[in-house]
Scaffold this motif. Structure first.
Motif, PDB file in Angstrom:
ATOM      1  N   ARG A   1       0.813  -1.209   0.000  1.00 17.42           N
ATOM      2  CA  ARG A   1       0.000   0.000   0.000  1.00 17.42           C
ATOM      3  C   ARG A   1       0.847   1.259   0.000  1.00 17.42           C
ATOM      4  O   ARG A   1       0.484   2.263  -0.593  1.00 17.42           O
ATOM      5  CB  ARG A   1      -0.871   0.040   1.257  1.00 17.42           C
ATOM      6  N   VAL A   2       1.974   1.191   0.682  1.00 16.46           N
ATOM      7  CA  VAL A   2       2.783   2.397   0.806  1.00 16.46           C
ATOM      8  C   VAL A   2       3.373   2.781  -0.551  1.00 16.46           C
ATOM      9  O   VAL A   2       3.337   3.942  -0.963  1.00 16.46           O
ATOM     10  CB  VAL A   2       3.880   2.186   1.871  1.00 16.46           C
ATOM     11  N   ILE A   3       3.894   1.787  -1.257  1.00 16.02           N
ATOM     12  CA  ILE A   3       4.470   2.082  -2.573  1.00 16.02           C
ATOM     13  C   ILE A   3       3.375   2.510  -3.541  1.00 16.02           C
ATOM     14  O   ILE A   3       3.527   3.474  -4.301  1.00 16.02           O
ATOM     15  CB  ILE A   3       5.239   0.863  -3.105  1.00 16.02           C
ATOM     16  N   SER A   4       2.250   1.817  -3.478  1.00 17.48           N
ATOM     17  CA  SER A   4       1.139   2.199  -4.333  1.00 17.48           C
ATOM     18  C   SER A   4       0.740   3.657  -4.044  1.00 17.48           C
ATOM     19  O   SER A   4       0.514   4.452  -4.963  1.00 17.48           O
ATOM     20  CB  SER A   4      -0.020   1.252  -4.070  1.00 17.48           C
ATOM     21  N   HIS A   5       0.692   4.004  -2.797  1.00 18.92           N
ATOM     22  CA  HIS A   5       0.363   5.376  -2.413  1.00 18.92           C
ATOM     23  C   HIS A   5       1.364   6.365  -2.992  1.00 18.92           C
ATOM     24  O   HIS A   5       0.993   7.444  -3.465  1.00 18.92           O
ATOM     25  CB  HIS A   5       0.318   5.477  -0.886  1.00 18.92           C
ATOM     26  N   ALA A   6       2.628   5.976  -2.986  1.00 22.17           N
ATOM     27  CA  ALA A   6       3.661   6.868  -3.529  1.00 22.17           C
ATOM     28  C   ALA A   6       3.389   7.154  -5.006  1.00 22.17           C
ATOM     29  O   ALA A   6       3.568   8.281  -5.477  1.00 22.17           O
ATOM     30  CB  ALA A   6       5.040   6.234  -3.353  1.00 22.17           C
TER      31      ALA A   6
ATOM     32  N   LEU B   1       6.637  -1.384 -11.441  1.00 23.98           N
ATOM     33  CA  LEU B   1       7.791  -0.820 -10.737  1.00 23.98           C
ATOM     34  C   LEU B   1       8.703  -1.949 -10.286  1.00 23.98           C
ATOM     35  O   LEU B   1       8.249  -2.929  -9.682  1.00 23.98           O
ATOM     36  CB  LEU B   1       7.336  -0.048  -9.502  1.00 23.98           C
ATOM     37  N   PHE B   2       9.969  -1.806 -10.619  1.00 25.38           N
ATOM     38  CA  PHE B   2      10.943  -2.831 -10.251  1.00 25.38           C
ATOM     39  C   PHE B   2      11.887  -2.227  -9.222  1.00 25.38           C
ATOM     40  O   PHE B   2      12.626  -1.289  -9.527  1.00 25.38           O
ATOM     41  CB  PHE B   2      11.695  -3.305 -11.484  1.00 25.38           C
ATOM     42  N   LEU B   3      11.849  -2.760  -8.010  1.00 31.05           N
ATOM     43  CA  LEU B   3      12.721  -2.269  -6.955  1.00 31.05           C
ATOM     44  C   LEU B   3      13.828  -3.290  -6.719  1.00 31.05           C
ATOM     45  O   LEU B   3      13.545  -4.491  -6.587  1.00 31.05           O
ATOM     46  CB  LEU B   3      11.945  -2.107  -5.638  1.00 31.05           C
ATOM     47  N   ASP B   4      15.049  -2.801  -6.689  1.00 31.40           N
ATOM     48  CA  ASP B   4      16.145  -3.668  -6.268  1.00 31.40           C
ATOM     49  C   ASP B   4      16.652  -3.122  -4.963  1.00 31.40           C
ATOM     50  O   ASP B   4      17.079  -1.971  -4.893  1.00 31.40           O
ATOM     51  CB  ASP B   4      17.274  -3.654  -7.315  1.00 31.40           C
ATOM     52  N   ILE B   5      16.600  -3.942  -3.946  1.00 31.30           N
ATOM     53  CA  ILE B   5      16.965  -3.432  -2.629  1.00 31.30           C
ATOM     54  C   ILE B   5      17.846  -4.455  -1.927  1.00 31.30           C
ATOM     55  O   ILE B   5      17.695  -5.671  -2.156  1.00 31.30           O
ATOM     56  CB  ILE B   5      15.689  -3.125  -1.805  1.00 31.30           C
TER      57      ILE B   5
ATOM     58  N   GLU C   1      10.803   6.777   4.042  1.00 26.99           N
ATOM     59  CA  GLU C   1      11.797   7.336   3.119  1.00 26.99           C
ATOM     60  C   GLU C   1      11.684   6.684   1.746  1.00 26.99           C
ATOM     61  O   GLU C   1      11.864   7.334   0.721  1.00 26.99           O
ATOM     62  CB  GLU C   1      13.213   7.114   3.660  1.00 26.99           C
ATOM     63  N   ILE C   2      11.388   5.370   1.752  1.00 23.21           N
ATOM     64  CA  ILE C   2      11.239   4.668   0.480  1.00 23.21           C
ATOM     65  C   ILE C   2      10.044   5.244  -0.286  1.00 23.21           C
ATOM     66  O   ILE C   2      10.113   5.497  -1.487  1.00 23.21           O
ATOM     67  CB  ILE C   2      11.084   3.154   0.715  1.00 23.21           C
ATOM     68  N   HIS C   3       8.974   5.481   0.439  1.00 25.87           N
ATOM     69  CA  HIS C   3       7.789   6.102  -0.168  1.00 25.87           C
ATOM     70  C   HIS C   3       8.167   7.401  -0.881  1.00 25.87           C
ATOM     71  O   HIS C   3       7.877   7.590  -2.060  1.00 25.87           O
ATOM     72  CB  HIS C   3       6.752   6.362   0.932  1.00 25.87           C
ATOM     73  N   ASP C   4       8.852   8.280  -0.178  1.00 22.30           N
ATOM     74  CA  ASP C   4       9.176   9.585  -0.765  1.00 22.30           C
ATOM     75  C   ASP C   4      10.148   9.442  -1.928  1.00 22.30           C
ATOM     76  O   ASP C   4      10.035  10.137  -2.936  1.00 22.30           O
ATOM     77  CB  ASP C   4       9.761  10.517   0.300  1.00 22.30           C
ATOM     78  N   PHE C   5      11.085   8.516  -1.783  1.00 23.86           N
ATOM     79  CA  PHE C   5      12.066   8.312  -2.859  1.00 23.86           C
ATOM     80  C   PHE C   5      11.361   7.857  -4.143  1.00 23.86           C
ATOM     81  O   PHE C   5      11.640   8.347  -5.235  1.00 23.86           O
ATOM     82  CB  PHE C   5      13.101   7.277  -2.412  1.00 23.86           C
ATOM     83  N   ILE C   6      10.423   6.947  -3.993  1.00 22.42           N
ATOM     84  CA  ILE C   6       9.712   6.443  -5.170  1.00 22.42           C
ATOM     85  C   ILE C   6       8.839   7.536  -5.778  1.00 22.42           C
ATOM     86  O   ILE C   6       8.835   7.751  -6.993  1.00 22.42           O
ATOM     87  CB  ILE C   6       8.888   5.197  -4.799  1.00 22.42           C
ATOM     88  N   ARG C   7       8.135   8.253  -4.913  1.00 22.73           N
ATOM     89  CA  ARG C   7       7.299   9.345  -5.424  1.00 22.73           C
ATOM     90  C   ARG C   7       8.151  10.340  -6.227  1.00 22.73           C
ATOM     91  O   ARG C   7       7.818  10.712  -7.346  1.00 22.73           O
ATOM     92  CB  ARG C   7       6.620  10.060  -4.249  1.00 22.73           C
TER      93      ARG C   7
END
Ligand code: ADP
Ligand code: MG
Length: 606
Positions: A266-271, A290-294, A317-323
């Motif tokens: 949900r958080v990434i989707s929200h971003a 979206l492809f995240l490599d972490i 922070e991940i949310h804001d970075f993706i947004r």
């Protein structure tokens, strides 16, 4: 004293675990493909029969198993993927719990054939409802194949909860799609009942893979999210998102992958929604891949029974970075905005929305609201009617029963925002929403014609070809008769291809493809939300009603369309002939009124 607590047998423990891991045929397919990918496969073939309830087979050309392992893999918590507690902190494989195969075997009949890489004899193991039935030599075929028969036959309760064949099959397709999207180098093939559903070629280009799953048309609507790395978060993000204006009416095409694992978050989707913010109207949804490599140490994948969710450290922070990454990419492709075919009058506005500066000007805000209204009304069919009931207009804007009973006393004098007709009476002004009004008219007209099988049809001069993703084509295939009843003559034309030969007259020919897609969208969403028996009960009427709703919305005059006074009068006249002239088929109000008294009061003349 005797103990009341007993330790459950392995058999029972496996059945309980299966309850969490193996919810439906698609979960079996998910686990088996996970295993094939972990085994380093380059080719994965999926075959199902009877929507997976009868038969599932997943075969790969991975590293295979030794005979010992082929037996051990059915034991609970037997895995080759982790060894120590520390390993749990940095999982790099899709599986790690050693639960899938014993859980699947507890609720079905399994046959596993495998050959360890480099050995000259393979192994064939049969397990029936948890008990090993036979172990035999097998030919040395590279890789592993797992066959599942009679899933849930020993747990009737679970069988009953499964949905219709179309729904269960489309869920399996969805699972295969998710894996295929995250692993473009692996070739995936899927057959259902002998019919080919998916066939991809190996590629290192993610967009190619998206195209082979969702067809080129969809890919034209995408723009890239340029790769961005945060050394601080040990995270890279890249992907594809829908261009502005190319959003859709459902959340069906939203994919997040973390280290090549499909997840919901949900958080990434929200971003993502945040990045689109003002450019997305209500009820519209972006498409995203979206492809995240972490760094695996930054996530915990051991939080959900089916591993479809992960927990992120430093989520905010991940949310804001993706947004911000998405916003940067949007800014970069600004020039592409006009390509998506947004109307000229609004593209300027959208352009300015692209710069993502808050427009403080009042004038701008009004324009923005109008624009949002316009696009909103092109996709009204998503709102549950119950929600709307709660939002009836405030009482001072509602029409009185006298007004409702005789609108002919009111005279159309024009339009505002090219969207609302103004009617003037002695003591009131009435606003009519031209789109919803027309929608109501078409809806009732179609419904009654449908009942007497009198839907007018126009034949296409040139038949229109339509190519659909597997899930959609499955739903279309199983509803061809329903489409026929509504005036769509559609013929299946090989795998995932169809030809539209005629359409109901209310649709413009240019619109017919989109109308078919919209209807399928709605049918897919509703199929997924009903259980098998519910689907049979609601069945035909419900499907037809949904189709008619989409068609009336598509056929109705749009907000933003200029009407002559004569057109306005005849629209109002027709509206008054309907059964419910003041509520649109989705439950929205069609008319609002303002009293002359309110206006006088505002001018301090009363
Ligand atoms: P997990 O994947 O969590 O380890 P599973 O029950 O899914 O648990 O599988 C158990 C083990 O069986 C795996 O760890 C792996 O060693 C082996 N295995 C399962 N499927 C395959 C396959 N397709 N190819 C090779 N080995 C496999
Ligand atoms: Mg596994």
């Amino acid at each position: 004293m005797n103990s009341r607590i007993i330790k459950l047998s392995d058999e029972l423990a496996n059945c309980i675990a299966a309850g969490e891991v193996v919810e439906r045929p698609a979960s079996v397919v998910r686990e088996l493909i996970d295993n094939s990918i972990d085994a380093g496969a380059g080719n994965i073939t999926i075959e199902i029969k009877g929507s997976g309830k009868r038969y599932i087979r997943v075969a790969d050309d991975g590293i295979g198993m030794t005979r010992d392992d082929a037996l051990l893999c059915f034991e609970r918590h037997a895995t080759s993927k982790i060894k120590t507690v520390e390993d749990l902190n940095a999982i790099t494989t899709l599986g790690f719990r050693g639960e899938a195969l014993p859980s699947i075997a507890a609720v079905s009949n399994v046959r596993l054939s495998t050959c360890n890489e480099g050995e000259s004899v393979g192994t064939d193991v049969e397990v029936n409802n948890g008990a090993v039935k036979s172990v035999k030599d097998a030919p040395p075929v590279k890789g592993t194949s797992v066959e599942i028969k009679d899933l849930f036959l020993n747990i009737p309760a679970r069988l009953k909860f499964l949905k219709s064949d179309t729904t269960e099959t489309s869920r399996i397709i969805e699972v295969v799609n998710q894996h295929a999207l995250s692993h473009p180098m692996i070739k995936f093939r899927m057959e259902s009942g002998g019919k080919r559903m998916i066939d991809t070629f190996s590629t290192d280009n993610r967009l190619n893979r998206i195209a082979s799953i969702f067809k080129n048309e969809m890919v034209n609507n995408l723009m890239p999210v340029e790769e961005k790395h945060s050394s601080n978060l040990k995270l890279s993000v890249r992907g594809y998102i829908s261009k502005i204006g190319a959003d859709t009416g459902s959340r069906g095409m939203q994919y997040i992958f973390v280290n090549n694992r499909y997840i919901r978050d949900r958080v990434i989707s929200h971003a993502v929604y945040e990045a689109y913010k003002t450019m997305l109207s209500r009820d519209r949804h972006p498409i995203y891949f979206l492809f995240l490599d972490i760094d695996p140490k930054m996530i915990d994948v051991n939080v959900h029974p089916t591993k479809i969710e992960v927990r992120f450290m430093r989520q905010g922070e991940i949310h804001d970075f993706i947004r911000d990454t998405i916003r940067d990419s949007m800014k970069r492709v600004r020039s592409q905005v006009s390509e998506v075919g947004v109307r000229d009058s609004v593209s300027e506005e959208r352009d300015s929305a692209f710069s993502l500066q808050p427009s403080a000007l009042y004038k701008d805000r009004i324009r923005e609201a109008t624009e949002r209204y316009v696009s909103n009304h092109e996709s009204v069919f998503d709102i549950p009617i119950q929600d709307l009931r709660l939002k009836t207009p405030s009482s001072e804007l509602r029409l009185s029963p006298e007004m409702e009973s005789d609108l002919s006393k009111f005279k159309p004098i024009g339009q505002i925002f090219n969207s609302f007709i103004i009617l003037q009476g002695v003591d009131n002004i009435i606003f009519i929403d031209q789109h919803t009004a027309h929608e109501r008219i078409l809806y009732e007209r179609l419904l009654s014609k449908m009942r007497d099988s009198r839907i007018e049809v126009q034949t296409m001069l040139l038949p229109v070809n339509i190519e659909l993703p597997s899930k959609e084509s499955l739903v279309l295939q199983s509803n061809l008769d329903n489409f026929k009843k509504l005036g769509f003559d559609i013929e299946s034309f090989g795998e995932n291809s169809f030809v539209i030969r005629s359409v109901p007259s209310i649709l413009s020919k240019d619109d017919c493809k989109q109308a078919v897609k919209d209807i399928l969208d709605k049918l897919l969403v509703s199929e997924a939300n009903l259980s098998g028996s519910e689907q049979r009960r609601t069945g035909f009427d419900e499907v037809i009603n949904k189709m008619i709703l989409v068609m009336s919305c598509r056929g109705a005059v749009k907000a933003g369309q200029i009407l002559s006074i004569e057109e306005m009068s005849s629209l109002i006249k027709e509206l008054m002939n309907t059964n419910r002239p003041f509520t649109c088929p989705h439950g929205r109000p069609i008319a609002l009124s303002i009293e002359k008294g309110q206006i006088l009061k505002g001018f301090l003349r009363k």
